[in-house]
Every structure is written in C-alpha cells, then in structure tokens.
Design a protein around this motif. Structure first.
Motif, short mmCIF file in Angstrom:
data_model
loop_
_atom_site.label_atom_id
_atom_site.label_comp_id
_atom_site.label_asym_id
_atom_site.label_seq_id
_atom_site.Cartn_x
_atom_site.Cartn_y
_atom_site.Cartn_z
N HIS A 146 0.87 -1.19 0.00
CA HIS A 146 0.00 0.00 0.00
C HIS A 146 0.90 1.22 0.00
N VAL A 147 0.90 1.96 -1.13
CA VAL A 147 1.77 3.13 -1.21
C VAL A 147 0.96 4.41 -1.05
N HIS A 148 1.47 5.32 -0.23
CA HIS A 148 0.79 6.60 0.03
C HIS A 148 1.56 7.71 -0.64
N TYR A 149 0.85 8.52 -1.45
CA TYR A 149 1.42 9.63 -2.23
C TYR A 149 2.04 9.02 -3.50
N ALA B 153 4.22 5.23 -6.29
CA ALA B 153 3.44 4.34 -7.16
C ALA B 153 4.31 3.78 -8.29
N SER B 154 5.18 4.60 -8.85
CA SER B 154 6.02 4.09 -9.94
C SER B 154 7.10 3.14 -9.40
N ALA B 155 7.60 3.41 -8.20
CA ALA B 155 8.57 2.48 -7.59
C ALA B 155 7.89 1.13 -7.33
N ALA B 156 6.63 1.18 -6.90
CA ALA B 156 5.89 -0.06 -6.63
C ALA B 156 5.66 -0.83 -7.93
N TYR B 157 5.40 -0.09 -9.01
CA TYR B 157 5.20 -0.76 -10.31
C TYR B 157 6.48 -1.52 -10.69
#
Ligand code: GMT
Length: 387
Positions: A89-92, A97-101
């Motif tokens: 779960h990424v916040h901001y 979000a791109s690092a999580a991708y």
C-alpha cells in the motif's frame, strides 16, 4: 494480512495518515511493514505486529541526485519476498506508485505476484503530479495500480479531470484517533498564554506557500482589533521567516506565538477557540479534523476537499480563497459568546464520523477486494507459480 506500507516518514499529512493506518491495522492483528527512508515520525510505539525497513540510499560522486526511486523499488522487492507480504500500500503517488510498479514487475519475473494499492493524498495530484515533468509517470503508475483510493471526492474528481485515468478510484476519507485527539484539561497552559482570558486562534501546518499563512496573520490582525485574542502558529517550513517579518511589520509580535513543530499538538488545540485554514489547495485538511476532534471550530477557505469536512454554518464557516474580509467577519461571528459553544459541539460531533475505528475497516475491505481480483486471475503472491 501482511501489508507493506510506503510513505513519506515526515510530519506531512500523507505520512501521518499512512503511519496511523499502519498502527490501527497492526492493533487488529495485521502484520505491517513500513518501508521508508527514515523512521516515520508517528511510529512512536512498539508492537509485535509493526516492522520498519529502512531504504538505504547509497550515493556516488557521479550522482547529483541519488536515485531514491530505484533504492525504494529494490527494498520493496526484498521486503515482499523475504517477509512474504500479501499486498503493498503506497501513500502519495510520487515516486511511490512508480517504484511499486517497478518492484511488482521485478517480482513477477521471480513468480511472485504482489498487488499494489495507491492512495492519492493531494499535492501528488493537484500540484506536483500535474507538472509535465511528472505527469506521464503519474498517469501510468496510477493506471497500473491494482487499487486506487483518494482521500476526498474532490481529489477523486481532480484526478479524473487532470489525468487520463482508466482505473476506478474509491474515496476513503482520512481519519483520526479520538482516544488521542480529544479536548484535555490544560488550564495552566491557557493561563500562561492568555492570562487575561483572551480568545485563542490557532493554525498548524508545514508552512508551505499553499497554506497561505499570510492570510492567517492578516485575519488575526483584524480579529484582535475587535476581540482580545492571541494567535498560535504550530509547525515549521519555508514560509516561517517571511511570516515572522509580516508580524513585525504589522506590530502583532506580542500576540503571535510561533511554537514550532510539536508532537503533542492535541494539548495546544485543547485550549484553543478557533482554527484557521485559508489554504490555496487542500485535498482533505487533516489538521482541521484534528482541531475539530479537540472541539475547535474551523474558519477555512473553500479549497479542494475542505467543504466535505468543514460544514459551513455548523462546524465552522467557509470563504472564497483569499477573501480576508469575509474570514474576519466569520471569525468574529463564531467567537461570539452565544455562538462559540454551538460550533464547538458541532465540531466534535462531525469529527466522530471520521474515527479510525470507522475508517480502518474500509481499507481492510478494499484490500480484500483487490486480493480477490488477484485470486480470480489465478495470481497469488509467493506460490512461485500461477494457480
Ligand atoms: O499539506 C501538505 O502539504 C502535506 C500533504 C502531504 O502529502 O503530506 O497533505 C495532503 O495530504 C493530507 C493527508 O491526506 C491532506 O489532509 C492534505 O489536505 C493534503 N494537502 C494538500 O492537498 C495541500
């Protein structure tokens, strides 16, 4: 569930929400792994279900800017794999979000399928994200998230208006721990600050331009001409020096106290009569909710999601952004002896609707929904194969 939470670990609203959510989920028995570059400010107690993984950022003379996003993605891969996480779960959105991708794609090559939930907080959309230098990556990484939430209806609409988003965005509002944020007896403190029974006005923020602290001081300057009062400014940031100069210029220094960053802001809020939030942009206004929980009504602008929280005529009053004269009138109206107790009562009643115990289950249900989608696609984390 085993959940990885990525956030900014500082005092900013998104980091506070992420950390408080993690703590609330941990107390319900979930295993929570924070992945950040330093210990989150509000991660202030030890629990058997809470873990902290620091992102090591190695530098090299060639790098003018160390590539944090790569270090973060690598750490996410590592934590998902070795701690057997079920979900990230990424916040901001930026750059989480791109690092999580990236982490998700790396893990996929190893047969590990990890769902990613992104929560949009505000400036990642309304200020920074819109910037052409980030927009394509923000749009892509939101669309590639397995679930997206926004902290207000207004932020959801802004996101659809400014980005080409194909994903459904669910609104899950911010929340507050009412066991911590409640009016406390701090009469000695009130006496020290307002020895003659002056009214206490307060503003808390990260002192960025978007908060329009100048308006706070200008409104206060007019109010104090009519009602004996003091202004407390809590927080710190880039605008602090300019605001100190403004107070000197106006001759308000004796009545304005810069308190700096405070951990126990609820203690100061407990003695205050009015909270000022004249922001240029504000997706939700967590600081206003904290004030309301301590029975402090709110004078605010009509920016972003604030009107979803501060109900005009009940919990406070709302003006157009920058309309100082209107805010002054509104402040004087609320501070009248016959009005203040009514606004105070309405403020706490409204805050109760955002108690963590009501909002936390919404996130749990959202995680379940995302995990179900994965199961339906026959993708499960840590099976090392599709099923
Ligand atoms: O207000 C800030 O500059 C901090 C920022 C953040 O990202 O940490 O706050 C945003 O997220 C908060 C938590 O969801 C919201 O309550 C704030 O309204 C939002 N700030 C803005 O939209 C300017």
């Amino acid at each position: 569930m085993k959940i990885g939470i990525v956030c900014y670990p500082t005092f900013g609203g998104s980091g506070v929400v992420a950390t408080e959510l993690g703590k609330a989920l941990a107390s319900e028995g979930h295993e929570i792994h924070f992945i950040t570059y330093t210990q989150p400010a509000r991660l202030d107690f030890i629990s058997e279900n809470l873990f902290y993984h620091e992102v090591p950022i190695s530098s090299y003379p060639l790098f003018e800017y160390p590539p944090y996003e790569l270090a973060l993605a690598s750490k996410m891969v590592n934590v998902v794999k070795y701690e057997q996480l079920d979900l990230l779960h990424v916040h901001y959105a930026i750059p989480h979000a791109s690092a999580a991708y990236m982490a998700k794609q790396i893990l996929k090559t190893q047969g590990i399928y990890i769902p990613v939930v992104t929560t949009l907080h505000g400036t990642d959309i309304t200020l920074v994200g819109k910037d052409p230098s980030y927009e394509p990556v923000v749009t892509f990484s939101i669309n590639e998230s397995d679930g997206v939430t926004a902290v207000s209806e207004n932020l959801k609409q802004d996101t659809y208006n400014h980005f080409n988003i194909k994903k459904e965005i669910e609104v899950i509002p911010n929340f507050i721990d009412l066991d911590r944020f409640k009016k406390q007896k701090k009469e000695h403190f009130k006496k020290a600050i307002a020895p003659h029974g002056e009214k206490l006005l307060i503003h808390t923020s990260n002192f960025r331009k978007v908060k329009r602290i100048e308006d706070v001081i200008l409104v206060f300057n007019e109010v104090r001409k009519k009602i004996p009062s003091k202004l407390l400014l809590v927080g710190d940031g880039p605008e602090r020096t300019a605001m100190e100069s403004l107070c000197r210029q106006l001759g308000t220094c004796d009545d304005v106290r810069f308190l700096g960053k405070l951990d126990a802001v609820e203690e100061v809020l407990s003695v205050c009569d009015l909270f000022l939030m004249p922001s240029e942009k504000e997706s939700f206004g967590l600081a206003a909710l904290e004030a309301m929980a301590c029975e402090v009504p709110v004078i605010s602008s009509n920016a972003g999601g604030i009107p979803e929280l501060n109900i005009h005529g009940k919990t406070g009053l709302i003006s157009e952004i920058g309309d100082i004269a209107d805010m002054v009138q509104n402040a004087l109206y609320i501070l009248k002896d016959e009005n203040l107790p009514v606004f105070k009562k309405n403020a706490i009643e409204r805050a109760k609707e955002f108690d963590v115990t009501s909002i936390r289950p919404k996130y749990e249900a959202f995680y379940q929904k995302v995990l179900e989608q994965y199961k339906n696609k026959n993708l499960l984390p840590h099976t090392n194969e599709t099923i």
